[in-house]
Motif scaffolding. Sequence first.
Motif: not given
Length: 546
Positions: A20-21, A24-25, A130-131, A136, A420, A424, A428
């Motif tokens: 996920l991370a 996400s990043f 992660a979100t 971010h 989440a 995310m 983006w």
Amino acid sequence: MDGVARVLEHRFAPLFVLCLALLSFGIGLAELPVQDRDEARFAQAARQMAETGDLIDIRLLDQPRHNKPALIYWLQTAAVWITGAEGDTPIWVHRLPSFLAGVLSALAVIWAARPLLGRRGAVLAGVMCATIYMLHAEARTAKTDAALLLSVVLAMGALGRVWLGQAKGWITPAIFWTALAAGFLLKGPMVALPVLGAIAWCGWHRRGLGWLQGLRPLAGALWFIALAAPWFIAITLVTDGAFWASSVGADLTNKITTEGEHSGSPPGLYLLTTWFTFWPWTLLLPLGLAHAWTTRQTPETAFLLGWLIPGWLVFEAVPVKLIHYTLPLYPALMILCAATLVQMLDNTRQFRGWQAWLGSGGFALGAALFAVLMVGFPILYGPGLEVLSLLGAAIVSLAAITALYCFWSARFLTGTAALALAGMVMGWTLTAASLPAARDLWMAAQLDTAMEQHSCLSGAVALVGYQEPSAAFLLGGNVLLSSEEDALAYLAEGEGRAAWLPIVDEVAAGIAGVTEVRGVNSANFRDVALRLWISPGVPAPDAPCG
């Protein structure tokens, strides 16, 4: 919720958070243009370190850069060498250490939270990490802050285990002292603020500091010195002590006295901006803080409060406030929010009361702000409405509405997934679509594109009226930051030289994107209009290279 519990407690759950991370990043890492001012400074200095191989003395163009220690420059230099990038390295190469630090921070939060909260809550805290908006931003920026977050989380995770009496052997102390040394090599004593705050708070809670023996303080301090001291000694010798005058006497003092390039802000700014920097998990923030109050006497919450409150008070008291400064304290908030979310999943707590209404209001306000920014940046500073930005804003808004509905109707797992997703997609959209489309904000990119069309012009480019570090980075460091008088003198001294000067006579304006660039300085949001001049000191014709 037995099925949910099994998923969150599965041994591969951290692997899901890792993926996920990464996802996400990862999107936006290369698309986002180089940012002013700090990112461009770090990246250009690291590029020069990679070129010269001098890992001690940090230089930015022809000047020393002694406001921060060397570790982030080493990491970026390693990224340049490992990727094989040479010369005009792309900015995404310099962002790789921050990206990896952001990804690893999500895993580190799971590790730090597990003894405080159990596996389920720890995994949920990792999903939040992660979100969240603030990470971010920092995971896609070639600066120290994502790496500092990782070092703080590792140090605090080890300290928490010692506090709870769960540290056995040497591994936990080794992690603590190594992370502390890394933090000092990243940003000096900033890493110690949450650590010392937690030690003081927990010492007061237990009326003593005997529990710190679990850190093996004597051996640990020697290990810390062995890791951190060599570079500090070397830079002191190389610069005859000038590093300390710059980093402590100037950089740190300026942040306390507001005498540098950053102005002061009143106390309470961080509390206010948390509604946006902690988004989308602001929905749970008031409930998490209420949980902290009701459980404040437990050793787990006492540790989290020590992680959070002393450092926060210091940051609010210091006049210079940048919104990312409090990021190392956010994991404590994530863990508190995850604790209350676990209670909801266990049906021992409901999403009700004034805390839920406050969280909903702040969350909705943040969603509206981000939607406006995603759609508005290309309209205000670019070609107009951007399809991907509009689509991203629509998805984020729909996910936010879904999250609100699910939490108020006790569908907490679906609501968590919606939060989440909102976080995310927001990251983006801003970094891969909206901000890159806002072309007027990226003056350095316009200058770089214009110079690529003038192959007959060689040597350094003189810049007047726009001297941001991003221009130095994108033009390969081959720039002269001059006054108009010096720039014209430079043009007169030889052939084939170039200078960009402010447009003062609209009649003398050139061809857009070729001999003229216009936009906004993203560092201060002032309009900028520049015209290309060439040797011997005249405005360039429409096609100076034929």
